[in-house]
Design a protein around this motif. Structure first.
Motif, PDB file in Angstrom:
ATOM      1  N   ALA A  41       0.626  -1.336  -0.449  1.00  0.00           N
ATOM      2  CA  ALA A  41       0.226   0.191  -0.341  1.00  0.00           C
ATOM      3  C   ALA A  41       0.876   1.595  -0.028  1.00  0.00           C
ATOM      4  N   ALA A  42       0.484   2.240  -0.401  1.00  0.00           N
ATOM      5  CA  ALA A  42       1.007   3.741  -0.428  1.00  0.00           C
ATOM      6  C   ALA A  42       0.276   4.654  -0.038  1.00  0.00           C
ATOM      7  N   ASP A  43       0.791   5.203   0.702  1.00  0.00           N
ATOM      8  CA  ASP A  43       0.295   7.174   1.195  1.00  0.00           C
ATOM      9  C   ASP A  43       1.567   8.097   0.983  1.00  0.00           C
ATOM     10  N   ILE A  44       0.531   8.961   0.990  1.00  0.00           N
ATOM     11  CA  ILE A  44       1.203  10.632   0.906  1.00  0.00           C
ATOM     12  C   ILE A  44       0.741  11.269   1.638  1.00  0.00           C
ATOM     13  N   ASP A  72      -2.439   0.551   7.701  1.00  0.00           N
ATOM     14  CA  ASP A  72      -2.978  -0.639   6.306  1.00  0.00           C
ATOM     15  C   ASP A  72      -2.633  -1.960   6.692  1.00  0.00           C
ATOM     16  N   SER A 130       6.486  10.670   1.023  1.00  0.00           N
ATOM     17  CA  SER A 130       5.600   9.175   0.242  1.00  0.00           C
ATOM     18  C   SER A 130       5.859   8.242   0.647  1.00  0.00           C
ATOM     19  N   THR A 132       5.861   3.882   0.256  1.00  0.00           N
ATOM     20  CA  THR A 132       4.925   2.530   0.120  1.00  0.00           C
ATOM     21  C   THR A 132       5.695   1.088   0.762  1.00  0.00           C
TER      22      THR A 132
END
Lengths: 321, 321
Positions: A41-44, A72, A130, A132
């Protein structure tokens, strides 16, 4: 310090994960995992959108950004293993502060033996982080939002609304009970990785993490599973000192306040006692807060309060709106 | 269009990769790969640092951002499989333009049957695109910078300096030969995925992609392998119309001009003919441009020009400086 020395400075001297073949130092990282599934999963996060220097220091900013990602993975039932970080650094941030951001991430990562295996470092106008994450899950043991079934117990870990209460205290100085507790829950939340791991023996669990408020997360499970979810207002767990805040804020934060990073989910009644036991072993508070039904209007969330049932708005934060 | 409808709009209707168990739509994506190694890299691109609307349209911005990442996978000998995209969207960009960015990525991704499996969408001040790619490589067939050995042939794919020449044409309007060719090489470069794949039967290849200019990339191989690399100036391949530019620019671009996304590497003389054959099958031009030596001052790059050998500065773009 230039880009290359900076990268050298954040590079780990040794790696924890046995599956890692190549870490930082080539065009990409290489890992091998033949028995488990890969979960990613990735978040920024952007300064002044997701965080400000006024309410968090650099260490906490890093810690919290990674915590959001680990949440997540926990919501998928996966164990954290690797992370990649791309960062945009403006002139207004010193290299010391940036190093602190990475220290905050490293501190949390270390608790789960995660390895930093890649990323990118560039200059720009707004501090942007950012991330991941890559986790590992036993085959067929990943937890989906679409796994809720009629008759399930709805549960949630920890207490809700604390993160927003902490932010409120930070931005509205005054006399509060348990200030430190609430502020800490805002700045350095605990992703429920241990709890998620403790569920591995249970056959079917729907799971979602609370980043946007429980109303919105319950609605996601309801929509994905094609069921309705009813939450007992009185049963939603809050901290002992939560009642010091105005009741409209209490209500808003517990239903719509994001970033508690607790887990909510549903499980067959049959396994509810086993889940409680698993939570206890993981040292995590878990509370039954509702039930799952189906009818022809599935995908709806209800609130049951004073024996009255009414539809609950999902709201939640919406970018681009 | 709000955040959730936008995510729905970029979600693929079907996925290509057979190893994908869960795509977009839960807290994380899930994939299974029991036989090959997982290769992963991340890059971040910021408006007015890495690209401007003046020299590229939205489609090209997306295409090129993903191409840069695929170039990293190619440099590892990995086949592209998945990508995650986190994007910061300022008010000055329309949803149509953002959709075009994703179309550009999808266009390139489609050529390699890559699947978009995650990411994040937030609002902010500067358009920022953060990409993580995941590729798959045969075990023991990932290509490292530390694999160069004394006596190796140094090679490079394609022609160098074209991307910077294209940017020069875009920012200095005038009469040029093959304008379109150069501009296209800048806006929509071809990552050398096919070439990298064609090398799979070869036992040992050092490989690096040219994102920062060949001098800098050769220096990385030299440092990682503890060797010296000498490049024949006359043999560095350039396009037929490259000589129209001032000779100082020609020199600068071919050694230090980044973003050609060609591959450079080294291979034992013994396998050089086989590598040429593999390149031919992959329809990729490959040129011998130098040789590998060792001495006590290893890690150095030399240029051989008019039979004179001199040290070559590595330079290359350095953020944070």
């Amino acid at each position: 310090m230039d880009e290359f020395s900076f990268i050298d400075s954040i590079k780990q001297n040794f790696y924890h994960q046995s599956g890692l073949i190549k870490g930082i130092g080539d065009d990409a990282a290489v890992l091998r995992e033949t028995s488990r599934d890969i979960v990613t999963a990735a978040d920024i996060f952007v300064e002044d959108v997701h965080f400000t220097k006024e309410t968090m220091n650099a260490f906490q900013i890093g810690y919290r950004a990674l915590a959001a990602n680990l949440s997540d993975l926990a919501a998928m039932g996966a164990a954290p293993a690797y992370y990649l970080v791309s960062i945009v650094i403006p002139k207004s941030w010193s290299i010391d502060e940036i190093t602190q951001i990475f220290s905050g991430m490293k501190d949390l990562a270390g608790k789960y033996k995660m390895d930093l295996i890649g990323g990118d470092t560039v200059s720009g106008e707004a501090l942007t982080i950012s991330i991941t994450v890559i986790g590992l899950a036993e085959k067929e043991k990943t937890r989906y939002r679409n796994a809720a079934r009629e008759g399930d117990v709805v549960f949630v870990t920890g207490t809700l609304g604390d993160s927003q209460a902490g932010l409120h205290i930070l931005t509205n100085p005054g006399d509060y009970l348990e200030e430190e507790y609430f502020i800490n829950r805002h700045q350095m939340p605990t992703p429920r990785v241990k709890f998620a791991k403790a569920l591995v023996k249970l056959p079917r669990v729907a799971l979602n993490d609370i980043s946007d408020g429980i109303a919105s997360e319950a609605a996601e499970i309801a929509a994905a599973s094609n069921v309705n979810i009813t939450l007992y207002d009185e049963k939603i767990p809050v901290s002992p000192s939560y009642h010091q805040f105005p009741s409209d804020l209490q209500n808003k934060w517990k239903y719509y306040g994001g970033e508690d990073f607790e887990l909510m989910g549903t499980i067959s009644k049959r396994y509810w006692e086993q889940l409680k036991l698993a939570a206890e072993l993981a040292n995590t508070k878990v509370t039954e807060i509702g039930y799952v039904t189906i009818n022809k209007y599935s995908g709806t969330i209800f609130q049951e309060k004073n024996n009255k049932k009414q539809k609950l708005e999902k709201k939640g934060y919406n970018h681009l709106k």
